[in-house]
Each structure stands twice: as C-alpha cells, then as structure tokens.
Design an enzyme around this catalytic site. Structure first.
Site, PDB file in Angstrom:
ATOM      1  N   GLU A  18      -3.699  -9.085  -0.197  1.00 13.30           N
ATOM      2  CA  GLU A  18      -4.428  -8.712   1.101  1.00 13.30           C
ATOM      3  C   GLU A  18      -5.907  -8.591   0.910  1.00 13.30           C
ATOM      4  O   GLU A  18      -6.623  -7.818   0.029  1.00 13.30           O
ATOM      5  CB  GLU A  18      -3.940  -7.412   1.848  1.00 13.30           C
ATOM      6  N   GLU A  37       0.712  -1.242  -0.047  1.00 12.56           N
ATOM      7  CA  GLU A  37      -0.063  -0.069   0.211  1.00 12.56           C
ATOM      8  C   GLU A  37       0.729   1.258   0.000  1.00 12.56           C
ATOM      9  O   GLU A  37       0.660   2.096   0.947  1.00 12.56           O
ATOM     10  CB  GLU A  37      -0.848  -0.197   1.132  1.00 12.56           C
TER      11      GLU A  37
END
Length: 806
Positions: free
Chosen positions: A514, A435
C-alpha cells in the site's frame, strides 16, 4: 476452415449451455428423465425482502406476502438514507445498518429426488443464517466469503414448494473501517449433482512446466461418493484452447470409491505450443472434467485457467513468462458508489478499462476476498491480483469487526477462499492481512501467521503469501522473525524502510502492498530492481472511511467514485503507461502530503484537498498567473496559449511534471508532446462560457437484460460551444421510456447526501451520471434530461433480447 470450425464449436457450446439451463427450470409438474450430469442454475430471481427483524421468518409457513419482491444481488444499505446518526458513522459512509430477511419460494422436479442439491452463496453481508424449510443450515459471520450448503435431506419435490430463508445481521456497529453493504449482495446458484460427484472447489488446475514449445497442465480433482454403495469411477479431462478447439484429452485409471468416502485424481496433459496468459494477451484455456462410471458421465465441471509461469526474485523483483517488470497496482474496495456492494460486472469492467489506460496492471482486493466474477474479469482483461483476506486478526480496529470471529473462522475462511480462487491466472499472491494490530505481540503474531500461511499453502502450494506490514519501526517486524514467515515481504508506505530491510537481508523478496501517489513514492520503485511493485492507496474513491459528517466517502483515488480520472491520475499515467500521452492541469495550491501512516486517527481536515483542475475556466477571470503542470511521457512537450508558443520543455530525469507560469487569458491552452521530433500526443483545454445545454453520452449503445449489464450515461452541463462548465451545479431531472430502468444516479461529490435511487441528480463540477439497465425484451430505451434554463436533450440505447445474441 479452422476458424469456421472454432466458431461452430463456440456456437454449439453456447446452445448446449442454454439447453442445460432451460432443462433446469422445467416445471415440476412435467417431470423429464434425468439425462444430464450436473445442472447449475441462477438462484437470483424472485426473492422477498424485509428490512428489519421478523420473528419466525425462518419457518416455511410464515406469511411474507407483504414483503418487497426483488432479485439479488441486492444491497439494501446503499438505498439509504444518509444520516449523521446512523450507527455506521463515517466509517460506513453514514449509511444504515441492521437486520434484513430474504425468503424464496421454489419447486423442484420430482426426478431430482435421487440427486444431491446445493445452494451456493457468493457473499452475504453479514453474520448470515440460512434455513431450508425451517431447518437451520448454518451461520457464516464473514460477509466477504463464498459458501455452500447442502439442501438435499430437507427438500420437497413435485408440486410441494420449498422455502429458503436468509437472515443477514450487521446491526452491531461500527463493524468495519469502510462501507460494507448489507444483505445478499452477491450472486446465488442452485447446483444439482449425482450422488457421486466432483467436490465443491475440488478441481485444481496448475501448469508446473511451461516453455515456448509445450506446457504441462496438471488437473487434480477430488471426488465424493454420497451414495450408499461403493462406485468405480474414472476421470476424463479435456483441454480446450482460447479459440474453442480441443487440444488435448486423457482419462485416468478407474478407482474404487467407498460410500461416504472421497478420492483424488491427478492427470497430467501436455499442450503443444501453448498460448500463454499475460497482461497483453490474457489467453484462457478450459479444462473440462467429466466423472465417468463406465461409459456414463455422472458429473462434469469446466474450469477456466491460464498457462503462465511467474515468480518473485529477491534481486530483480517480479517475473511473468520470462519478462521482468514492475507491478503497477492499485488498492480497490469492493463498492461501486451508487451500486454499493452489489456491483454489476460491467461497472467493474468500465472502471478497470480506465485504470488499464492509465498503466495500472495489478489490483489488490483491499482488504477482503472479492466477488468471484471480479477475478474472472481480471483473468480476461489481463490484470495481476493480490487476493487479500483480512483487515484484522484478534485485535480489534472496531468494536464489532472480524476480531470477534477470527479464532474460530479464520482458517476456514482462508481455506474456502483459496480453494475458490486458485484457478484464476490473475491471482499471483495472497495476503494474510492488512496493518494487523496483533504484530507488536511478536510471539502470538508469529503463531497466528504461521498457521495462516500453512493453510494458504495446503490449499494452494503454487502461490506465495504476503502480509501488509505496518509501522515496522514500532513492531520491529523485520527483527522479530515475523516478516520472514512470509514468502514475499509486504509493507504499507515507508518505502525506504522496506528497501533497508532488503539490504539488511538480501534474500528477502519485497513488495509494496500500500503506497501513496507522490513522486517520492514512485522513484524508490523505479530505481530499485529488488522492489517488485507497489499498490496505490487507492485506485478509486470509495464509500466510507470519511471520519466526519458531511463527507460520505474517501477521496484518495486515481478515479473518483464515478470512475472519472482525476488530474493526478494522468501524472501516474505519465510514469506507468507506454502509450504516448500528455495532459494539462492547473495547480491552485501546493499538494498537501498525507501523514506517513494514513488511516488511523487522521483528522478530516488533514485529508488531501483538491488542488488540481483540468480546465481553463478559473473562478478568477481578472489578470493573474496560473500555475500549469504538464504530465507527459513524451521526450518533449510544447505549450501554446491561443496559438502562441510558450516554449518547449524536455522530460525531466526525475519524472517531475513540466511546469509553466501562464498569464491567464481566456481561450485555448494546448499541449503537444513529441518523440524524435514527431508530434505523438496532444491535449487542450478551452475556457467555458455560460451554461447553455445538457449533453449525454452513453458508454454502451446496446444492453442485454442481464443483472450484470449496465450503461453509464455521462451527463454534462456545457456552454453553447460544447465545453463543460466546471462550476455548474444544476439539478438535472431524468425521464426514461422503453424496456429499461434508471438503476441509479451519481456524481463525484463526496459531500452529497442525494439518494442514489432517484430520477434527478445535481451536477458536480459540471458532470453527473445515470446508470441504465435493460428490463426485458428488445426495443429502444430513451433517456431524456432536463434542467431549468438549459437546452434539454435525449439519448437512445438499444435493448437486445439476450436469447437472440446466442
């Protein structure tokens, strides 16, 4: 006969290893002739520690006599106390941060004076500085990487002692989004070699060609000459199979290596009828590399590896040894609750055993390199691993995180980690980041990612690189070229978007890096062949990322912090496991879905509350209906209440749970799962009465005096019939006798501020844990448990002298 030879060889190998270890600790006052190639010995014991800063503590004559004596690995932060005012905040579980000093006094044999001597640190948290006899060896900011320093030129030999000093500083906070730990929290080793020796992490074993009949094992080794003269050396490679048999051997042609130079050797060996490494049969071979000068072995090294072939395919996902299956992974942070970041290997083994039973076959090391022994455990247990490096690049997520060091250190940290980890057969993919907030600046992000991917491939061209992309609808990673720098496109959450990206460009290999726990997340993976796999956030609850006091941990795991499966874990097992299973849960409220982009600015009250309970003891005992969910992979499940059938239900095509609305009545609720008309699984819940007794159960009946060995003792508050009382919160006190210690106590209560280093713990939902370690010698360790109003109990664990197990 063959089996007898194998056992004899294994016994010989263990005894030889013990002999080498004993030679490495012979007192300097009794020098022995150097008749060995390399000595690697533990450097974990007999450190002195100070919590706080100390001017001049790097100097050898500094007085540390009042410092605390301890062995490493050691995480001083997990010792607490929890405090809302601690600068780590909720991100760090409200545990302390600061500066810690470690010093170790040691002597070296006189005959080591013509050797090269190194110290290896598997991890120091964080911003570590290391000195030997007052000389500064270097600094390493990133607490998750392993590193080596050479001590040779600054050492004394014989009776004159040496002092190594380590300063670890994580006082600038917040520096992470989760709990990091503090101090020398991983293992340390001392390595003694010949001046002409194998380079650190310089041996790389690959299997470029694998078939049922044979496999090519390629061993590439770098050799360094730190002597003052040129040397002529060759490399002998021996391959040993999983049973300990020598199956292949070869020696390279001799090469000249100039003083101060390095050369590389490459040797191919063919192994007939290879035993492949896979999830169900994690067969491990060993390659023994011996560096020879004439007939003399001047250095040696043993590398464990697996023979296997894997690849990602754009149309069909992941393949291992010709088998196509889904990667069913979980993300794991590096702490283990009461142990903090200094985790005994048995604690990880216990957790992975539970995850494997649930059908998990892969681990993502979120969001940093793990301890090297963790990867060795995954090798032995048959797990796939995504080896991840960073949570940020140049754009911060916290004021003092890795973005401060990224430009200077990122490629160094990637190189060192890949070289350290590249021989592990469990590692199938690297991740360049999680991220990353640099990605909206597309051109800069592409430059950074290109450089990282190049560094990965330079050290290991055999494995693909991915990245956990995030918010593609904002950063347009699929349109700006960033995603296509990756070998495998990874994405967090937004499962439909990654499938759309594959439809947009079918040559893309795609992987969920994820993902959430919900069925709406599972079905896109189940029903789309190109989607190689997913990694759930998370596999186990972890300290930190709590956002608000009094919560000290995040409750996203299939397992809670103690390693106990939540009811939701069994729904995942019903989708992921091939073993017949059935499980019952009571639902007290609808599931609260997490936002699509969890983890950023999410208020604490939006965190998922507990709505599922695996008990038949509701607080409301008045007549009412209970919503009962059955998780099962069986063709049919029939539910019974106190022996009366409530009817069978078939397995839904959409993998939803089977639901009954059950009028509550105390007693026994039993589910039976059947395949082809035969009962193959059952599970039952019984109503608990009043708390009456404490029961203890140890997961290990024997212990060795190894830092990495630990026995988890489950402590439950039960009624007189042995049923756990789920609303019991009794304070339980423990006493231990014999050659053992209470290493820690714990429960699954993420709002508890009780210390982990204690001799008492309050039960949470009827359960808590005591972790026992053996100290030294053989004998019986007895743990007793007491609580007012409850029948006390005790349990005995056998302590084994490790030397007698060889």
């Amino acid at each position: 006969m063959t089996n007898t030879i194998s056992k004899s060889f294994a016994r010989y190998w263990l005894l030889l290893s013990l002999l080498v270890a004993l030679l490495s600790i012979v007192p300097a006052a009794f020098p022995q002739p150097v008749a060995y190639a390399r000595v690697t010995s533990s450097f974990d014991s007999d450190w002195r520690f100070l919590k706080g800063d100390a001017s001049g503590a790097e100097k050898p004559d500094f007085d540390d006599s009042a410092w605390r004596k301890l062995d490493v690995p050691h995480d001083w932060s997990v010792e607490g106390p929890f405090d809302e005012k601690n600068p780590t905040g909720g991100a760090g579980g409200f545990l302390p941060a600061g500066i810690g000093w470690y010093r170790k006094h040691f002597s070296l044999r006189r005959d080591f004076h013509d050797r090269r001597i190194f110290v290896d640190f598997d991890g120091v948290m964080a911003n570590s500085d290391v000195w030997i006899n007052g000389f500064h060896l270097g600094k390493r900011p990133y607490g998750y990487v392993s590193f080596r320093y050479e001590l040779t030129e600054h050492l004394s030999f014989g009776n004159k002692p040496n002092v190594i000093a380590v300063r670890a500083d994580n006082s600038a906070q917040p520096a992470s989004r989760w709990y990091t730990g503090a101090g020398i929290y991983r293992h340390v080793r001392l390595v003694v070699t010949n001046p002409v020796h194998l380079r650190h992490w310089g041996t790389f074993v690959t299997t470029p060609q694998v078939s049922n009949g044979q496999a090519t094992v390629r061993v590439q080794t770098e050799v360094t000459n730190q002597s003052t003269a040129a040397r002529n050396v060759s490399l002998e490679i021996t391959v040993i199979d999983p049973a300990g048999r020598l199956v292949q051997s070869a020696e390279t042609k001799p090469m000249d290596i100039a003083a101060g130079a390095m050369v590389s050797f490459t040797q191919d060996l063919v192994v007939q009828n290879p035993q492949r490494w896979d999830l169900d049969h994690p067969n491990l071979y060993r390659a023994v590399a011996r560096l020879r000068a004439g007939k003399t072995t001047v250095d040696d090294e043993t590398v464990t590896f697996g023979i296997r072939e894997f690849h990602f395919d754009a149309d069909t996902g992941f393949w291992l040894n010709g088998s196509n299956f889904k990667i069913k992974g979980v993300c794991l942070h590096h702490d283990a609750s009461a142990f903090g970041a200094a985790v005994p290997l048995r604690a990880w083994e216990r957790r992975l055993e539970t995850l494997k039973r649930l059908g998990v076959n892969a681990i993502r090391t979120a969001h940093n390199p793990p301890a090297p022994e963790f990867l060795g455990l995954c090798d032995r247990m048959g797990f796939l691993v995504m080896d991840e490096l960073f949570d940020c690049w140049t754009v911060a997520k916290n004021p003092y995180d890795y973005h401060l060091y990224f430009k200077e250190w990122s490629n160094i940290d990637v190189r060192d980690t890949v070289r350290r980890d590249r021989n592990h057969p469990s590692v199938i993919i690297y991740s360049a980041g999680n991220e990353i907030h640099d990605t909206p600046k597309a051109e800069l992000a592409k430059q950074i990612l290109t450089a990282l991917v190049t560094t990965f491939h330079e050290s290991d061209p055999t494995r693909p690189v991915t990245q956990a992309l995030f918010r593609p609808n904002v950063s347009h990673d699929y349109d700006n070229g960033l995603a296509d720098i990756l070998d495998v496109v990874g994405q967090n959450y937004r499962e439909n978007e990654i499938l759309a990206a594959h439809r947009q460009k079918p040559s893309r290999k795609i992987l969920g890096t994820e993902n959430g726990h919900d069925r709406t997340v599972w079905l896109p993976l189940r029903d789309n062949p190109p989607y190689a796999g997913q990694f759930l956030w998370s596999g186990i609850d972890y300290l930190g990322e709590s956002r608000a006091w009094p919560t000290i941990a995040y409750n996203s795991g299939l397992l809670d912090r103690t390693g106990t499966p939540r009811p939701l874990a069994f729904q995942r097992q019903s989708w992921w496991s091939d073993q017949p299973m059935v499980h019952i849960a009571r639902r007290v409220a609808p599931a609260q879905l997490l936002p699509t982009d969890p983890g950023y600015g999410t208020p604490a009250q939006e965190r998922r509350p507990q709505v599922l309970f695996s008990d038949w003891t509701p607080r409301n005992i008045q007549p009412h209906d209970e919503n009962v969910e059955i998780y099962s992979n069986c063709e049919q499940v029939e539910l019974f209440l106190n022996g009366k059938s409530l009817g069978p239900k078939p397995r839904p095509a959409d993998d939803s749970p089977r639901v009954w609305n059950v009028p509550y009545s105390p007693g026994t609720l039993r589910a039976i799962g059947s395949n082809s008309g035969w009962a193959v699984a059952k599970y039952e819940l019984r109503t608990a009465g009043k708390p009456g007794q404490i029961l203890l159960a140890a997961d290990r009946g024997t212990l060795t005096p190894s830092w990495d060995d630990v026995s988890y003792v489950t402590v439950t508050v039960n009624d007189d019939n042995g049923v756990i009382v789920p609303n019991a919160h009794d304070l339980i006190t423990f006493k231990i006798a014999g050659p053992g210690i209470i290493a820690a106590v714990d429960s699954a209560d993420n709002n508890s501020h009780e210390p982990f280093q204690a001799t008492e713990r309050r039960a949470y939902q009827g359960r808590c844990f005591v972790m026992i370690k053996s100290t030294s010698g053989a004998g019986k360790i007895t743990l007793a448990a007491f609580a007012p109003g409850l029948k006390s109990t005790s349990i005995t664990i056998t302590a084994v002298d490790r030397r007698k197990t060889l």
